[in-house]
Design a protein around this motif. Structure first.
Motif, short mmCIF file in Angstrom:
data_model
loop_
_atom_site.label_atom_id
_atom_site.label_comp_id
_atom_site.label_asym_id
_atom_site.label_seq_id
_atom_site.Cartn_x
_atom_site.Cartn_y
_atom_site.Cartn_z
N GLU A 51 -19.54 -8.74 -14.18
CA GLU A 51 -19.36 -7.68 -15.17
C GLU A 51 -20.15 -8.01 -16.44
OE1 GLU A 51 -15.30 -6.86 -16.16
OE2 GLU A 51 -15.80 -5.03 -17.24
N ASP A 52 -20.10 -9.27 -16.82
CA ASP A 52 -20.87 -9.68 -18.00
C ASP A 52 -22.37 -9.42 -17.79
OD1 ASP A 52 -18.94 -10.43 -19.76
OD2 ASP A 52 -18.93 -12.53 -19.20
N GLN A 55 -23.10 -5.71 -17.68
CA GLN A 55 -23.03 -5.13 -19.03
C GLN A 55 -24.28 -5.51 -19.83
OE1 GLN A 55 -19.51 -6.20 -21.15
NE2 GLN A 55 -18.17 -4.83 -20.00
N ALA A 59 -27.06 -3.05 -21.40
CA ALA A 59 -27.43 -3.12 -22.82
C ALA A 59 -28.94 -3.18 -22.97
CB ALA A 59 -26.78 -4.34 -23.47
N ARG A 60 -29.60 -3.92 -22.07
CA ARG A 60 -31.06 -3.98 -22.12
C ARG A 60 -31.66 -2.61 -21.77
NH1 ARG A 60 -29.24 -8.14 -23.42
NH2 ARG A 60 -29.45 -7.00 -25.34
N MET A 62 -30.23 0.21 -22.32
CA MET A 62 -29.98 1.04 -23.49
C MET A 62 -31.06 0.81 -24.56
SD MET A 62 -26.41 1.10 -25.62
CE MET A 62 -25.40 2.04 -24.51
N GLN A 63 -31.45 -0.45 -24.70
CA GLN A 63 -32.45 -0.78 -25.72
C GLN A 63 -33.85 -0.32 -25.33
OE1 GLN A 63 -31.75 -5.02 -25.82
NE2 GLN A 63 -30.80 -4.91 -27.85
N ASP B 25 -17.23 -0.46 -19.43
CA ASP B 25 -16.79 -0.54 -20.83
C ASP B 25 -18.01 -0.26 -21.70
OD1 ASP B 25 -15.85 -1.12 -23.31
OD2 ASP B 25 -15.00 -3.07 -22.79
N LEU B 26 -18.17 1.01 -22.00
CA LEU B 26 -19.37 1.42 -22.71
C LEU B 26 -19.45 0.82 -24.11
CD1 LEU B 26 -21.76 3.13 -21.93
CD2 LEU B 26 -20.66 5.10 -22.95
N ALA B 28 -18.48 -2.09 -24.98
CA ALA B 28 -18.97 -3.46 -24.84
C ALA B 28 -20.48 -3.47 -24.62
CB ALA B 28 -18.27 -4.16 -23.69
N VAL B 29 -20.95 -2.53 -23.82
CA VAL B 29 -22.40 -2.45 -23.59
C VAL B 29 -23.12 -2.13 -24.89
CG1 VAL B 29 -24.21 -1.16 -22.40
CG2 VAL B 29 -22.14 -1.78 -21.18
N GLN B 30 -22.56 -1.20 -25.65
CA GLN B 30 -23.19 -0.86 -26.93
C GLN B 30 -23.19 -2.05 -27.88
OE1 GLN B 30 -20.62 2.51 -27.58
NE2 GLN B 30 -22.29 3.98 -27.29
N ARG B 32 -23.19 -5.17 -27.03
CA ARG B 32 -24.19 -6.14 -26.56
C ARG B 32 -25.59 -5.69 -26.97
NH1 ARG B 32 -22.66 -9.65 -22.30
NH2 ARG B 32 -20.50 -9.36 -21.67
N ALA B 33 -25.83 -4.40 -26.87
CA ALA B 33 -27.16 -3.90 -27.23
C ALA B 33 -27.41 -4.12 -28.73
CB ALA B 33 -27.27 -2.42 -26.88
N ALA B 34 -26.35 -4.06 -29.52
CA ALA B 34 -26.52 -4.20 -30.96
C ALA B 34 -26.57 -5.67 -31.39
CB ALA B 34 -25.37 -3.51 -31.69
N ALA B 35 -26.03 -6.54 -30.55
CA ALA B 35 -25.95 -7.95 -30.94
C ALA B 35 -27.30 -8.63 -30.76
CB ALA B 35 -24.90 -8.65 -30.09
N ARG B 37 -29.91 -11.29 -29.51
CA ARG B 37 -29.97 -11.91 -28.18
C ARG B 37 -30.37 -13.37 -28.30
NH1 ARG B 37 -30.04 -10.58 -22.99
NH2 ARG B 37 -31.67 -11.29 -21.56
N ALA B 38 -29.61 -14.19 -27.63
CA ALA B 38 -29.94 -15.63 -27.59
C ALA B 38 -30.79 -15.90 -26.37
CB ALA B 38 -28.67 -16.45 -27.54
N ARG B 215 -20.42 -12.94 -25.71
CA ARG B 215 -20.82 -13.70 -24.53
C ARG B 215 -19.94 -14.91 -24.31
NH1 ARG B 215 -25.46 -12.28 -27.12
NH2 ARG B 215 -26.76 -10.79 -26.02
N LEU B 217 -16.54 -14.88 -24.28
CA LEU B 217 -15.43 -14.56 -23.39
C LEU B 217 -15.93 -13.65 -22.29
CD1 LEU B 217 -12.64 -13.80 -25.97
CD2 LEU B 217 -13.07 -15.90 -24.77
N THR B 218 -15.21 -13.67 -21.20
CA THR B 218 -15.56 -12.73 -20.14
C THR B 218 -15.09 -11.35 -20.55
OG1 THR B 218 -13.47 -12.99 -19.00
CG2 THR B 218 -15.22 -14.53 -18.43
N ALA B 219 -15.62 -10.38 -19.85
CA ALA B 219 -15.26 -9.00 -20.18
C ALA B 219 -13.76 -8.78 -20.04
CB ALA B 219 -16.03 -8.05 -19.27
#
Lengths: 196, 253
Positions: A51-52, A55, A59-60, A62-63, B25-26, B28-30, B32-35, B37-38, B215, B217-219
């Motif tokens: 799931e991680d 997700q 997100a990628r 989406m970007q 979980d939209l 959460a996806v949003q 992640r997109a805003a965070a 990236r490492a 990242r 914690l798990t979802a």
């Protein structure tokens, strides 16, 4: 494309998402989610990490959806991102120590249909290892051709075909019962040699 | 008998079709997109260690003479970064005058971006003022997630225990100058040894979405925590896993 064509309705949705329509993007992600999750799961074999990774992949998407030049290749593009994220998660996990037991409830149990067959198949798929399971899933489940799988995984199509053949052989053997020890060793050595 | 290709195809498709798919979980996806990236977290850690050494050298012998926890402190205050991933087993970073021992962690810096942080205490009770003093005394400074207002500061909030007679809960919050708040991190009912949980939240009206630290914690863990927080129930104890910086058990005072 072998069964991987994007439908005109999907194309319209992708174009609307590329144009920045939030509703279209969300619909697109909703539609892509099951495939993304299952492909990630096929690499990772763990629901939460899958799931991680899925997700993260969305997100990628989406970007970067705006930079996709050929919307008809959206699905292959998505799977490539998912695969990349899943492998990334797998590599990261392999570098890390095993996680501590978690106190959260486990993933919901799968539907209780054809339990024996399910167990056999799932055990067989799990026994393949991600380097062979993923091409198999991309080929049979996502219906990608060898060339497309190669593009997704970043490996030559010939390598994909070799892995598919090996995976098929191994899967059949696993489904049909125990192998002779000598053959098992030979097959394991073969698999070890091509494992990513 | 060997299964045909079509049979195999059907079997694989059925097996994959039976994989239970969680709901998307939209938010959460949003998030992640805003965070940020490492890309190379392991290099980040290496960089952090190198930076810590440089800071220590720059500050001279007095710093070198300090203990390891103090060195962490230097890293935090001088570089304005929070703690890097800590080894499991818990590391007591500070001990207040009252004997409360605190543990920082877990945290995982993402590049030069924000880090999550959690604070645990072994104290059965800790006053709000004391907690604030202790936190400020360690020079906690947590960089807020990208795109959010800077100038966050840490405050501790004490709430009554969930049931009569139970110890108070102490929460740490990061508040921004704009009035928004994020990073609600439990230190738990103090009598409970919480395992490391690090989450950064953005509270926007009634919706809380994960903005950073997602990242760690798990979802499913995040969802459980979010549900509990939205319901104003005690946040469940979860483990982020030792590899991601788990705060290990700490002894009671």
């Amino acid at each position: 494309m072998e069964g991987n064509g994007t439908m005109p309705a999907d194309l319209a949705l992708i174009r609307r998402a590329q144009a920045g329509e939030p509703g279209a993007l969300h619909s697109l992600l909703e539609g892509a989610w099951p495939d993304a999750y299952r492909v990630a799961w096929s690499v990772l074999g763990d629901p939460r990490r899958a799931e991680d990774a899925a997700q993260e992949a969305l997100a990628r998407v989406m970007q970067s959806i705006g930079s996709l030049r050929r919307p008809e290749l959206f699905r292959a593009w998505l799977l490539r991102i998912v695969t990349h994220e899943a492998w990334r998660e797998l590599r990261r996990h392999s570098r890390e120590r095993p996680a501590a037991p978690e106190t959260l409830p486990a993933c919901p149990a799968p539907t209780p249909l054809a339990a024996e067959e399910r167990l056999d198949l799932e055990a067989a798929l799990a026994a393949l290892g991600p380097a062979h399971r993923l091409p198999l899933v991309l080929h049979y489940y996502s219906e990608l051709s060898s060339a497309e799988i190669g593009a997704v995984l970043g490996i030559p199509a010939a390598t994909v075909r070799f892995r598919l053949a090996t995976a098929r052989q191994r899967l059949r053997q696993l489904l049909e019962g125990p192998r002779p020890e000598g053959e098992a060793a030979r097959l394991d050595a073969t698999l070890g040699g091509v494992r990513r | 008998m060997m299964a045909s290709d079509d049979v195999l195809r059907g079997q694989v498709r059925r097996a994959m079709g039976r994989v239970p798919v969680p709901t998307l979980d939209l938010s959460a996806v949003q998030a992640r997109a805003a965070a940020p990236r490492a890309r190379r977290p392991h290099l980040t850690r290496t960089w952090m260690v190198g930076a810590a050494a440089m800071v220590a050298l720059a500050l001279g012998a007095p710093v070198l003479a300090r203990s390891v926890p103090d060195l962490y402190h230097v890293v935090i205050s001088a570089l304005h970064l929070t703690v890097v991933a800590r080894e499991p087993g818990g590391q007591t970073l500070a001990q207040s005058a009252q004997g409360f021992r605190y543990t920082i962690g877990p945290a995982r810096c993402k590049g030069a971006g924000p880090c999550g942080i959690s604070i645990e205490t072994s104290a059965r009770t800790v006053s709000l003022a004391q907690a604030e003093r202790d936190a400020a005394g360690w020079g906690f400074r947590v960089i807020p997630p990208a795109g959010l207002p800077t100038g966050a500061h840490l405050v501790a909030i004490r709430e009554p225990g969930p049931m009569p007679g139970q110890p108070n809960q102490v929460w740490f919050q990061l508040r921004t100058a704009s009035g928004g708040q994020f990073t609600i991190q439990e230190i738990g009912p103090p009598h409970v040894v919480w395992q490391g949980t690090v989450t950064t939240w953005v509270q926007d009206g009634t919706q809380i979405v994960i903005s950073n630290g997602n990242r760690v914690l798990t979802a499913a863990q995040r969802n459980a925590i979010r549900s509990a927080m939205l319901a104003r129930q005690p946040v469940p104890a979860v483990s982020a896993g030792p590899a991601r910086g788990r705060a290990g058990p700490i002894a009671r005072p």
